[in-house]
Scaffold this active site. Structure first.
Site, PDB file in Angstrom:
ATOM      1  CB  ALA A 269      -8.519  -2.994  -0.602  1.00 39.25           C
TER       2      ALA A 269
ATOM      3  CG  HIS B 289     -10.281  -7.875  -1.963  1.00 41.82           C
ATOM      4  ND1 HIS B 289      -9.303  -8.844  -1.983  1.00 41.82           N
ATOM      5  CD2 HIS B 289      -9.647  -6.703  -2.166  1.00 41.82           C
ATOM      6  CE1 HIS B 289      -8.125  -8.271  -2.175  1.00 41.82           C
ATOM      7  NE2 HIS B 289      -8.310  -6.972  -2.303  1.00 41.82           N
TER       8      HIS B 289
HETATM    9  N1  LIG Z   1      -5.549  -1.967   4.793  1.00 37.20           N
HETATM   10  C1  LIG Z   1      -5.580  -2.107   3.469  1.00 37.20           C
HETATM   11  O1  LIG Z   1      -6.554  -2.574   2.878  1.00 37.20           O
HETATM   12  C2  LIG Z   1      -4.388  -1.668   2.682  1.00 37.20           C
HETATM   13  C3  LIG Z   1      -4.514  -1.439   1.308  1.00 37.20           C
HETATM   14  C4  LIG Z   1      -3.409  -0.999   0.611  1.00 37.20           C
HETATM   15  C5  LIG Z   1      -2.188  -0.858   1.242  1.00 37.20           C
HETATM   16  N2  LIG Z   1      -2.088  -1.139   2.566  1.00 37.20           N
HETATM   17  C6  LIG Z   1      -0.801  -1.039   3.258  1.00 37.20           C
HETATM   18  O2  LIG Z   1      -0.564   0.294   3.641  1.00 37.20           O
HETATM   19  C7  LIG Z   1       0.845   0.542   3.634  1.00 37.20           C
HETATM   20  C8  LIG Z   1       1.119   1.782   2.792  1.00 37.20           C
HETATM   21  O3  LIG Z   1       0.696   1.561   1.474  1.00 37.20           O
HETATM   22  P1  LIG Z   1       1.167   2.528   0.276  1.00 37.20           P
HETATM   23  O4  LIG Z   1       0.396   2.169  -0.923  1.00 37.20           O
HETATM   24  O5  LIG Z   1       1.163   3.934   0.737  1.00 37.20           O
HETATM   25  O6  LIG Z   1       2.683   2.028   0.105  1.00 37.20           O
HETATM   26  P2  LIG Z   1       3.884   2.810  -0.591  1.00 37.20           P
HETATM   27  O7  LIG Z   1       4.875   1.763  -0.952  1.00 37.20           O
HETATM   28  O8  LIG Z   1       3.379   3.719  -1.651  1.00 37.20           O
HETATM   29  O9  LIG Z   1       4.477   3.734   0.589  1.00 37.20           O
HETATM   30  C9  LIG Z   1       5.036   3.215   1.740  1.00 37.20           C
HETATM   31  C10 LIG Z   1       6.002   4.250   2.304  1.00 37.20           C
HETATM   32  O10 LIG Z   1       6.422   3.822   3.590  1.00 37.20           O
HETATM   33  C11 LIG Z   1       7.839   3.875   3.661  1.00 37.20           C
HETATM   34  N3  LIG Z   1       8.272   2.818   4.572  1.00 37.20           N
HETATM   35  C12 LIG Z   1       8.350   1.487   4.327  1.00 37.20           C
HETATM   36  N4  LIG Z   1       8.809   0.836   5.419  1.00 37.20           N
HETATM   37  C13 LIG Z   1       9.023   1.791   6.357  1.00 37.20           C
HETATM   38  C14 LIG Z   1       9.507   1.749   7.680  1.00 37.20           C
HETATM   39  N5  LIG Z   1       9.893   0.598   8.235  1.00 37.20           N
HETATM   40  N6  LIG Z   1       9.600   2.915   8.378  1.00 37.20           N
HETATM   41  C15 LIG Z   1       9.235   4.106   7.808  1.00 37.20           C
HETATM   42  N7  LIG Z   1       8.792   4.193   6.522  1.00 37.20           N
HETATM   43  C16 LIG Z   1       8.691   3.057   5.825  1.00 37.20           C
HETATM   44  C17 LIG Z   1       8.340   3.683   2.248  1.00 37.20           C
HETATM   45  O11 LIG Z   1       9.636   4.256   2.079  1.00 37.20           O
HETATM   46  C18 LIG Z   1       7.265   4.422   1.450  1.00 37.20           C
HETATM   47  O12 LIG Z   1       7.574   5.800   1.301  1.00 37.20           O
HETATM   48  C19 LIG Z   1       1.508  -0.732   3.085  1.00 37.20           C
HETATM   49  O13 LIG Z   1       2.009  -1.536   4.123  1.00 37.20           O
HETATM   50  C20 LIG Z   1       0.368  -1.431   2.383  1.00 37.20           C
HETATM   51  O14 LIG Z   1       0.529  -2.850   2.358  1.00 37.20           O
HETATM   52  C21 LIG Z   1      -3.160  -1.513   3.295  1.00 37.20           C
END
Ligand SMILES: NC(=O)c1ccc[n+]([C@@H]2O[C@H](COP(=O)([O-])OP(=O)(O)OC[C@H]3O[C@@H](n4cnc5c(N)ncnc54)[C@H](O)[C@@H]3O)[C@@H](O)[C@H]2O)c1
Length: 269
Positions: free
Chosen positions: A122, A220
């Site tokens: 992001a 950000h």
């Molecule tokens: N790098 C970045 O800038 C950035 C930006 C946004 C989100 N993210 C991160 O990316 C990840 C995914 O984001 P999203 O929007 O798809 O989230 P989301 O909540 O839509 O999806 C996450 C999925 O992962 C599954 N999950 C959670 N813990 C798990 C585990 N221990 N083992 C297996 N599956 C698991 C959940 O059931 C869900 O289906 C999050 O950790 C989020 O914080 C990073």
């Protein structure tokens, strides 16, 4: 042909899977999905033309040449470690989970020749910072501005009994280093972690968090200063369709990183 496994079938994982399914025919194959919530994995698998198997983390790593983590910061460090130890390339979205152990994981990858990809997510500005780091960088600051309700439930807010409903004008809620920000505002950790890992580390990277009652978007702002001069990169994020917590740019950045892995021309630093 890259064999890809995706751990985490939510907002980001589903979009990446859809992209592989629709647009990467002949270049990549989605071979496995994993999610702690079986229904999410089944739902995603059912929406695809390809037939990835649904399995656990270990089997997914075994079956894949590239592992994509889009699950949670609680497991991303383990996934990265296991993948690179097995010589498998890995893309990590939950970069906050790498903050404490990234140096060891990078060292493991050096040994096993696996590659680690951390999309910009992001934030913008990492391209400039990567170049800048080839000389002295004196200062890196991340300023995150969100509407007050965007911070509700954050451990720092709870601990300091901050009443977000009483904030009438822009208020600096927190100033500290990226490591402290990770503890106090875990929902903000990925941007702070990616910036720290790319730049000058989590102790020297400073984070400022502002609650702004007028804000419509999560903003950000990255500022860096060093021998190269000074850079400012500001990203005004809209939420991704279906998940207000994840910026749309994070989804797009993950897809662009995957395309970059397979592309022959590399543009930008
Ligand atoms: N790098 C970045 O800038 C950035 C930006 C946004 C989100 N993210 C991160 O990316 C990840 C995914 O984001 P999203 O929007 O798809 O989230 P989301 O909540 O839509 O999806 C996450 C999925 O992962 C599954 N999950 C959670 N813990 C798990 C585990 N221990 N083992 C297996 N599956 C698991 C959940 O059931 C869900 O289906 C999050 O950790 C989020 O914080 C990073």
């Amino acid at each position: 042909m890259i064999r890809i496994g995706i751990i985490g079938c939510g907002t980001i994982g589903s979009k990446i899977a859809g992209h592989i399914d629709r647009n990467l025919k002949g270049k990549a194959e989605l071979v496995a999905l994993s999610d702690k919530d079986l229904q999410s994995a089944l739902k995603l698998a059912g929406s695809l033309r390809s037939r990835p198997r649904i399995t656990d983390t270990d089997k997914l790593i075994k079956a894949s040449g590239l592992v994509i983590e889009a699950a949670s910061a609680g497991v991303s460090g383990d996934i990265a470690r296991k993948a690179v130890r097995s010589g498998k390339d890995v893309m990590i979205m939950s970069t906050g989970g790498l903050l404490k152990g990234y140096k060891d994981i990078f060292a493991l990858a050096e040994k096993s020749k696996a590659r680690i990809y951390l999309p910009s997510g992001a934030i913008c500005g990492l391209d400039g910072l990567k170049g800048a780091k080839r000389s002295k960088v004196r200062k890196v600051t991340l300023t995150t501005t969100k509407p007050p309700e965007g911070f509700s439930g954050a451990p720092y807010i709870v601990k300091n009994k901050i009443d977000l409903g009483q904030i009438r004008k822009d208020k600096v809620l927190f100033e500290g280093d990226a490591m402290e920000a990770m503890e106090g505002f875990p929902a903000n950790i990925n941007v702070a972690a990616t910036l720290s890992i790319c730049g000058i580390g989590p102790v020297d990277t400073k984070v400022r968090i502002i609650a702004s009652p007028g804000a419509k978007r999560n903003v950000h702002e990255v500022e860096a200063e060093g021998d190269f001069g000074k850079l400012t990169a500001r990203t005004e994020n809209v939420p991704s369709p279906g998940n207000p917590k994840t910026s749309y740019m994070a989804v797009l950045s993950a897809i662009a990183t995957l395309d970059g892995i397979m592309g022959k021309a590399k543009i930008g630093t």
